[in-house]
Design a protein around this motif. Structure first.
Motif, PDB file in Angstrom:
ATOM      1  N   ASP A  84       0.875  -1.168   0.000  1.00 13.51           N
ATOM      2  CA  ASP A  84       0.000   0.000   0.000  1.00 13.51           C
ATOM      3  C   ASP A  84       0.917   1.224   0.000  1.00 13.51           C
ATOM      4  N   VAL A  85       1.226   1.718  -1.184  1.00 13.31           N
ATOM      5  CA  VAL A  85       2.186   2.817  -1.327  1.00 13.31           C
ATOM      6  C   VAL A  85       1.702   4.073  -0.610  1.00 13.31           C
ATOM      7  N   LYS A  86       0.420   4.361  -0.710  1.00 11.52           N
ATOM      8  CA  LYS A  86      -0.137   5.553  -0.073  1.00 11.52           C
ATOM      9  C   LYS A  86       0.048   5.499   1.438  1.00 11.52           C
ATOM     10  N   MET A  87      -0.264   4.368   2.029  1.00  8.42           N
ATOM     11  CA  MET A  87      -0.078   4.184   3.465  1.00  8.42           C
ATOM     12  C   MET A  87       1.399   4.320   3.832  1.00  8.42           C
ATOM     13  N   GLY A  88       2.259   3.714   3.034  1.00  4.63           N
ATOM     14  CA  GLY A  88       3.688   3.746   3.314  1.00  4.63           C
ATOM     15  C   GLY A  88       4.261   5.148   3.300  1.00  4.63           C
ATOM     16  N   LEU A  89       3.868   5.951   2.322  1.00  2.00           N
ATOM     17  CA  LEU A  89       4.409   7.304   2.203  1.00  2.00           C
ATOM     18  C   LEU A  89       3.916   8.211   3.326  1.00  2.00           C
ATOM     19  N   ILE A  90       2.642   8.070   3.691  1.00  2.00           N
ATOM     20  CA  ILE A  90       2.093   8.896   4.774  1.00  2.00           C
ATOM     21  C   ILE A  90       2.772   8.563   6.102  1.00  2.00           C
ATOM     22  N   MET A  91       2.925   7.279   6.374  1.00  2.00           N
ATOM     23  CA  MET A  91       3.567   6.890   7.628  1.00  2.00           C
ATOM     24  C   MET A  91       5.056   7.201   7.624  1.00  2.00           C
ATOM     25  N   ALA A  92       5.674   7.167   6.448  1.00  2.00           N
ATOM     26  CA  ALA A  92       7.104   7.472   6.355  1.00  2.00           C
ATOM     27  C   ALA A  92       7.391   8.918   6.747  1.00  2.00           C
ATOM     28  N   ALA A  93       6.443   9.815   6.469  1.00  2.00           N
ATOM     29  CA  ALA A  93       6.642  11.229   6.800  1.00  2.00           C
ATOM     30  C   ALA A  93       6.796  11.421   8.308  1.00  2.00           C
ATOM     31  N   PHE A 182      -4.560   8.984  13.318  1.00  2.00           N
ATOM     32  CA  PHE A 182      -4.282   7.668  13.895  1.00  2.00           C
ATOM     33  C   PHE A 182      -3.088   6.999  13.218  1.00  2.00           C
ATOM     34  N   THR A 183      -2.778   7.434  12.006  1.00  2.00           N
ATOM     35  CA  THR A 183      -1.618   6.863  11.310  1.00  2.00           C
ATOM     36  C   THR A 183      -0.313   7.518  11.757  1.00  2.00           C
ATOM     37  N   LEU A 184      -0.376   8.806  12.099  1.00  2.00           N
ATOM     38  CA  LEU A 184       0.845   9.539  12.440  1.00  2.00           C
ATOM     39  C   LEU A 184       1.562   9.001  13.680  1.00  2.00           C
ATOM     40  N   PRO A 185       0.849   8.708  14.791  1.00  4.75           N
ATOM     41  CA  PRO A 185       1.557   8.172  15.963  1.00  4.75           C
ATOM     42  C   PRO A 185       2.243   6.838  15.687  1.00  4.75           C
ATOM     43  N   VAL A 186       1.602   5.996  14.882  1.00  2.00           N
ATOM     44  CA  VAL A 186       2.211   4.707  14.549  1.00  2.00           C
ATOM     45  C   VAL A 186       3.500   4.932  13.763  1.00  2.00           C
ATOM     46  N   GLY A 187       3.456   5.861  12.814  1.00  2.00           N
ATOM     47  CA  GLY A 187       4.649   6.172  12.036  1.00  2.00           C
ATOM     48  C   GLY A 187       5.745   6.781  12.888  1.00  2.00           C
ATOM     49  N   PHE A 188       5.373   7.701  13.773  1.00  2.00           N
ATOM     50  CA  PHE A 188       6.361   8.355  14.640  1.00  2.00           C
ATOM     51  C   PHE A 188       7.045   7.339  15.552  1.00  2.00           C
ATOM     52  N   ALA A 189       6.249   6.464  16.164  1.00  2.00           N
ATOM     53  CA  ALA A 189       6.811   5.438  17.050  1.00  2.00           C
ATOM     54  C   ALA A 189       7.722   4.491  16.277  1.00  2.00           C
ATOM     55  N   THR A 190       7.348   4.201  15.040  1.00  2.00           N
ATOM     56  CA  THR A 190       8.178   3.349  14.194  1.00  2.00           C
ATOM     57  C   THR A 190       9.544   3.988  13.976  1.00  2.00           C
ATOM     58  N   GLY A 191       9.552   5.284  13.698  1.00  2.00           N
ATOM     59  CA  GLY A 191      10.805   5.995  13.482  1.00  2.00           C
ATOM     60  C   GLY A 191      11.654   6.089  14.734  1.00  2.00           C
ATOM     61  N   MET A 192      11.014   6.349  15.864  1.00  2.00           N
ATOM     62  CA  MET A 192      11.744   6.428  17.133  1.00  2.00           C
ATOM     63  C   MET A 192      12.448   5.111  17.437  1.00  2.00           C
ATOM     64  N   LEU A 193      11.733   4.023  17.248  1.00  2.89           N
ATOM     65  CA  LEU A 193      12.312   2.716  17.531  1.00  2.89           C
ATOM     66  C   LEU A 193      13.415   2.385  16.531  1.00  2.89           C
ATOM     67  N   ALA A 194      13.228   2.801  15.290  1.00  2.00           N
ATOM     68  CA  ALA A 194      14.248   2.547  14.270  1.00  2.00           C
ATOM     69  C   ALA A 194      15.561   3.228  14.634  1.00  2.00           C
ATOM     70  N   ALA A 195      15.482   4.429  15.173  1.00  2.00           N
ATOM     71  CA  ALA A 195      16.694   5.152  15.561  1.00  2.00           C
ATOM     72  C   ALA A 195      17.319   4.568  16.820  1.00  2.00           C
ATOM     73  N   THR A 196      16.519   3.866  17.616  1.00  2.23           N
ATOM     74  CA  THR A 196      17.004   3.293  18.867  1.00  2.23           C
ATOM     75  C   THR A 196      17.682   1.951  18.651  1.00  2.23           C
ATOM     76  N   ILE A 197      17.030   1.065  17.892  1.00  3.24           N
ATOM     77  CA  ILE A 197      17.574  -0.282  17.692  1.00  3.24           C
ATOM     78  C   ILE A 197      17.664  -0.655  16.216  1.00  3.24           C
ATOM     79  N   ALA A 198      17.450   0.329  15.339  1.00  3.85           N
ATOM     80  CA  ALA A 198      17.557   0.145  13.882  1.00  3.85           C
ATOM     81  C   ALA A 198      16.464  -0.726  13.302  1.00  3.85           C
ATOM     82  N   VAL A 199      15.390  -0.906  14.021  1.00  6.70           N
ATOM     83  CA  VAL A 199      14.255  -1.628  13.450  1.00  6.70           C
ATOM     84  C   VAL A 199      12.968  -0.999  13.946  1.00  6.70           C
ATOM     85  N   GLY A 200      12.166  -0.529  13.015  1.00  6.40           N
ATOM     86  CA  GLY A 200      10.884   0.047  13.387  1.00  6.40           C
ATOM     87  C   GLY A 200       9.737  -0.904  13.128  1.00  6.40           C
TER      88      GLY A 200
END
Length: 349
Positions: A84-93, A182-200
């Motif tokens: 789902d490219v649309k979902m991916g791009l929105i959450m990636a932001a 509702f999508t933004l917090p999931v994306g933000f948490a994904t990024g935070m974890l990625a920077a912490t342990i390199a996996v979101g």
């Protein structure tokens, strides 16, 4: 830490055995990544740390190898109609913002408590996230398997999808309509974890499945789009602070690019609950591995007093657990592919 500063002590010596191990870890990490969409970092970061790579360098190098591998996996699974490219791009932001904040936190910890403090932070984060998320995903996978392997949208996701909070966004590929907020917090948490342990993906994939209501197969594929965006932005930031070991990047990337395509192919032969089962199994085994390594970092910080012989034993068991996670994960994936392929051939006949 100064921009573009390099500290030679942060880069380990590599011998033939270490290179071989890293290549195999990269291959299995790629296999897992292509299969469950998590980026495979929950085997790659601990794998590098088990060789003595500092936590920040392991996270940075892992993130650097991630974006080309994620791109390959995303393209592969897009061709199968799973992204789902649309979902991916929105959450990636929003994930990109989370990555930058997470990196700042890492840098503060490194400056205050040194490498041991950073390693402890990474390992503690691993254990907490792996146990909590892995346990929940395992429970759901078992439940899903008992009901015939059919996925059901969670009650939470159904409630959130009914809330009309502007702006509402349609995701036709995932078959859902939900508020952007509702999508933004999931994306933000994904990024935070990625920077912490390199996996979101620990947050991204379960978040899309259980919070947003995205089908498991679609969530695992869409996570690769997010991983590409996070990896690219995070790599530039980490590299500017001299934390990327390009040798490690190239070795694990070589193995990963082979594994990620095989893992992506594997998703076409298995039921969605098997993806969850693989993810949870590896998570829980790696949690044991990182937990056994924590006393070493606590001892270095003077927070625990453990004898050198016991620490050596725990480190060896930690490394063995890491190897077990790699073997179990790859075994389940390849075994599922073999069984699924045979079933398809039998049905076609």
């Amino acid at each position: 830490m100064d921009i573009l500063s390099l500290d030679p002590s942060k880069f380990i010596d590599l011998n033939a055995m270490a290179i071989t191990f890293l290549f195999l870890v990269g291959f299995i990490g790629g296999l897992v990544s292509g299969f469950i969409g998590s980026g495979g970092a929950f085997v790659l970061t601990p794998g590098m740390m088990s060789l003595g790579v500092p936590g920040t360098v392991a996270v940075a190098s892992n993130m650097c190898h991630k974006f080309p591998k994620a791109l390959v996996g995303a393209i592969k699974r897009f061709r199968y109609g799973q992204v789902d490219v649309k979902m991916g791009l929105i959450m990636a932001a929003s994930a990109g913002i989370g990555v930058q904040i997470g990196i700042k936190i890492q840098q503060v910890i490194l400056a205050m408590w040194g490498s041991a403090g950073s390693d402890l932070y990474v390992s503690t984060s691993f254990v907490l996230v792996l146990v909590l998320v892995g346990g929940y995903v395992m429970k759901d996978a078992i439940k899903c398997a008992r009901c015939g392997g059919e996925e059901e949208t969670t009650a939470l996701a159904k409630r959130l999808q009914k809330i009309e909070l502007w702006p509402m966004i349609n995701f036709p590929r995932s078959g859902l309509r939900i508020s952007l907020w509702f999508t933004l917090p999931v994306g933000f948490a994904t990024g935070m974890l990625a920077a912490t342990i390199a996996v979101g993906g620990f947050i991204g994939v379960p978040g899309m499945i259980y919070v947003l209501g995205v089908p498991g197969l679609m969530a695992s594929a869409t996570e690769l789009v997010i991983a590409f965006a996070m990896g690219l932005g995070g790599s530039i930031n980490w590299a500017m602070h001299g934390m990327v070991d390009i040798r490690l990047v190239l070795i694990i990337l070589g193995g990963s690019l082979l594994g990620v395509q095989l893992g992506a192919i594997g998703t076409t032969y298995v039921k969605p609950h098997m993806i969850k089962m693989v993810m949870a199994t590896i998570m829980l085994i790696v949690a044991v591995s990182r937990g056994l390594a924590m006393p070493t970092y606590l001892t270095k910080l003077g927070l625990m007093n453990v004898g050198p012989e016991m620490l050596d034993l725990m480190n060896k068991v930690s490394f063995a657990s890491m190897c077990l996670a790699l073997l179990v994960g790859s075994g389940i994936i390849l075994g599922s592919m073999w069984i699924g392929r045979r079933t398809q051939l039998a049905e076609a006949a």
